[in-house]
Design a protein around this motif. Structure first.
Motif, short mmCIF file in Angstrom:
data_model
loop_
_atom_site.label_atom_id
_atom_site.label_comp_id
_atom_site.label_asym_id
_atom_site.label_seq_id
_atom_site.Cartn_x
_atom_site.Cartn_y
_atom_site.Cartn_z
N ALA A 57 0.46 86.09 -29.30
CA ALA A 57 0.42 86.81 -30.87
C ALA A 57 -0.62 86.18 -31.46
O ALA A 57 -0.93 84.89 -31.35
CB ALA A 57 1.87 86.38 -31.41
N ASP A 58 -1.17 86.97 -32.09
CA ASP A 58 -2.58 86.66 -32.90
C ASP A 58 -2.01 85.97 -34.37
O ASP A 58 -2.47 86.41 -35.49
CB ASP A 58 -3.53 87.52 -33.15
CG ASP A 58 -4.86 87.13 -33.66
OD1 ASP A 58 -5.20 85.91 -33.48
OD2 ASP A 58 -5.59 87.83 -34.29
N LYS A 59 -1.28 84.80 -34.28
CA LYS A 59 -0.61 84.32 -35.63
C LYS A 59 -0.41 82.80 -35.52
O LYS A 59 -0.45 82.43 -34.40
CB LYS A 59 0.62 84.93 -35.84
CG LYS A 59 0.75 86.26 -36.22
CD LYS A 59 2.26 86.76 -36.83
CE LYS A 59 2.10 88.03 -37.24
NZ LYS A 59 3.19 88.57 -38.05
N TRP A 60 -0.71 82.15 -36.56
CA TRP A 60 -0.63 80.68 -36.45
C TRP A 60 0.68 80.38 -37.12
O TRP A 60 1.22 81.39 -37.95
CB TRP A 60 -1.83 80.13 -37.27
CG TRP A 60 -3.06 80.27 -36.60
CD1 TRP A 60 -3.82 81.02 -36.54
CD2 TRP A 60 -3.60 79.11 -35.92
NE1 TRP A 60 -5.07 80.82 -35.75
CE2 TRP A 60 -4.98 79.64 -35.46
CE3 TRP A 60 -3.18 77.83 -35.64
CZ2 TRP A 60 -5.79 78.91 -34.61
CZ3 TRP A 60 -4.12 76.91 -34.81
CH2 TRP A 60 -5.37 77.56 -34.46
N ALA A 61 1.27 79.16 -36.94
CA ALA A 61 2.59 78.79 -37.53
C ALA A 61 2.56 77.33 -37.83
O ALA A 61 1.69 76.52 -37.62
CB ALA A 61 3.73 79.14 -36.38
N LEU A 62 3.59 76.96 -38.66
CA LEU A 62 3.80 75.52 -39.16
C LEU A 62 4.47 74.98 -37.80
O LEU A 62 5.41 75.67 -36.99
CB LEU A 62 4.54 75.32 -40.00
CG LEU A 62 4.29 75.70 -41.44
CD1 LEU A 62 5.07 75.65 -42.51
CD2 LEU A 62 2.93 74.99 -41.89
#
Length: 261
Positions: free
Chosen positions: A50-55
């Motif tokens: 997934a092209d997403k960042w997260a904590l």
């Protein structure tokens, strides 16, 4: 954004066996702050598939204390122990989980995303924020991430699920802490200048502070030791170096400072 660090793929095993080991519907999410080059940094994970960042976050083992789970996540993401850690909020909106993304993650490792799968259920997460020494931390991804990196607070992208809200709530809590407790021992090097300490406060608060008033107030707290050393390698008159008086700093954390910014 700084250097990223790869990790081996263990996601399939975790997703398959997680329902046997983790407490259903409960997780922790950690906002890890660092300070470097006069910028407040936040540690983020780049999710796999997934092209997403997260904590950074994780699940809680069935027989595990929730705070121990947060400590475990922080140590595994930074390589540091004895971290300044505070629980600050519980996030329980019914629609906070991204089931579409979770289904795609299950499918990517060859698993059938049936509705009863533990990973597709509603999760309530407990938020913690941590203050760490940027230069000592070694960022490492978790099982469902492919990279881990520091981001400047002003450049945070759109994160997965409600993680931008979790981050904002942590920053609001940190700002409130400045009104009655000291900040800096976990974020600055052992020796620092008064301008460096002021820049840290200004970065957290998001506003400029008067230099003379800041110095008067910080010295009035009695938590600083002025050293007989000056900062090396500066063009103008070198400022004195300071260190925190650990005994008085600890007392201020317990008793408060009772002054606002």
């Amino acid at each position: 954004m700084e250097t990223t660090y790869p990790v081996e793929d263990k996601v399939g095993s975790m997703l398959q066996k997680g329902g046997e080991h983790f407490h259903p519907g409960l997780s922790v999410d950690c906002v890890i702050f660092g300070f470097h080059d006069n910028q407040l940094k936040v540690l983020l994970l780049k999710m796999k598939h997934a092209d997403k960042w997260a904590l950074p976050g994780g699940f809680v083992y069935k027989e595990e204390d929730v705070e121990h789970a947060a400590v475990r996540v922080l140590e595994s993401r930074t390589g540091l122990s004895d971290i300044f850690l505070r629980q600050y909020h519980t996030f329980g909106a019914p629609a906070r989980s991204d089931r579409k993304l979770n289904r795609e993650l299950l499918e990517s490792v060859g698993m059938e995303p049936h509705e009863g799968h533990w990973f597709l259920q509603r999760f309530i997460t407990v938020g913690y924020y941590a203050l760490v020494d940027f230069s000592s931390a070694v960022p490492r991804p978790d099982e469902i991430s492919e990279a881990c990196a520091w981001w400047d607070l002003q450049e945070i992208p759109l994160l997965t699920m409600d993680h931008n809200h979790i981050l904002q709530k942590a920053l609001e809590t940190l700002r409130k802490q400045l009104n009655d407790q000291p900040i800096g021992y976990n974020l600055l090097p052992e020796k620092f200048t008064m301008p460096e300490l002021q820049r840290l406060y200004e970065t957290i608060l998001g506003k400029r502070l008067d230099r003379r008033n800041f110095q008067r107030k910080m010295l009035g707290y009695g938590i600083l030791n002025r050293l007989e050393e000056r900062k090396q390698g500066v063009a103008h008159k070198a400022p004195f170096l300071y260190s925190f008086n650990q005994e008085r700093y600890g007392a201020a954390l317990q008793d408060g400072l009772q002054q606002g910014w």
